[in-house]
Scaffold this motif. Sequence first.
Motif, PDB file in Angstrom:
ATOM      1  N   UNK A  36       0.830  -1.205   0.000  1.00 52.79           N
ATOM      2  CA  UNK A  36       0.000   0.000   0.000  1.00 52.79           C
ATOM      3  C   UNK A  36       0.865   1.255   0.000  1.00 52.79           C
ATOM      4  N   UNK A  37       1.977   1.202   0.724  1.00 54.72           N
ATOM      5  CA  UNK A  37       2.875   2.353   0.822  1.00 54.72           C
ATOM      6  C   UNK A  37       4.313   1.851   0.714  1.00 54.72           C
ATOM      7  N   UNK A  38       5.184   2.703   0.173  1.00 55.81           N
ATOM      8  CA  UNK A  38       6.594   2.346   0.031  1.00 55.81           C
ATOM      9  C   UNK A  38       7.440   3.465   0.612  1.00 55.81           C
ATOM     10  N   UNK A  39       8.420   3.100   1.439  1.00 54.65           N
ATOM     11  CA  UNK A  39       9.396   4.043   1.968  1.00 54.65           C
ATOM     12  C   UNK A  39      10.723   3.764   1.287  1.00 54.65           C
ATOM     13  N   UNK A  48      13.811   5.976  -8.922  1.00 57.94           N
ATOM     14  CA  UNK A  48      13.027   4.814  -8.491  1.00 57.94           C
ATOM     15  C   UNK A  48      11.673   5.244  -7.940  1.00 57.94           C
ATOM     16  N   UNK A  49      11.679   6.218  -7.041  1.00 59.72           N
ATOM     17  CA  UNK A  49      10.441   6.703  -6.449  1.00 59.72           C
ATOM     18  C   UNK A  49       9.522   7.351  -7.465  1.00 59.72           C
ATOM     19  N   UNK A  50      10.094   8.104  -8.380  1.00 57.18           N
ATOM     20  CA  UNK A  50       9.294   8.745  -9.431  1.00 57.18           C
ATOM     21  C   UNK A  50       8.594   7.686 -10.271  1.00 57.18           C
ATOM     22  N   UNK A  51       9.340   6.668 -10.674  1.00 54.74           N
ATOM     23  CA  UNK A  51       8.764   5.600 -11.490  1.00 54.74           C
ATOM     24  C   UNK A  51       7.638   4.880 -10.751  1.00 54.74           C
ATOM     25  N   UNK A  52       7.886   4.522  -9.491  1.00 57.37           N
ATOM     26  CA  UNK A  52       6.867   3.809  -8.724  1.00 57.37           C
ATOM     27  C   UNK A  52       5.636   4.674  -8.473  1.00 57.37           C
ATOM     28  N   UNK A  60       7.016   7.492  -0.104  1.00 57.71           N
ATOM     29  CA  UNK A  60       7.683   8.447   0.769  1.00 57.71           C
ATOM     30  C   UNK A  60       9.171   8.202   0.540  1.00 57.71           C
ATOM     31  N   UNK A  61       9.881   9.246   0.169  1.00 59.39           N
ATOM     32  CA  UNK A  61      11.304   9.113  -0.144  1.00 59.39           C
ATOM     33  C   UNK A  61      12.097  10.114   0.685  1.00 59.39           C
TER      34      UNK A  61
END
Length: 64
Positions: A36-39, A48-52, A60-61
């Motif tokens: 549901x959420x990725x840190x 990586x965060x932009x793509x996801x 949250x990065x």
Amino acid sequence: MTWDKFYSKEQTLRDFLGSIFTHTELFKQIIEEKPQKILEVGVGTGITGIFLSHLGFEMTAVDN
């Protein structure tokens, strides 16, 4: 190359896609697990965060 110089460099499409390709197995596993959420800690360029986030994941990065 200094960090300031590295991070001030514009990311090209080649850089972006190259990073995505390098992390293919990681993305495959994330997509299969459907969190549901990725840190992301230590984001570097943030690719990586932009793509996801474009895939619909709540990201949250953090980096120093």
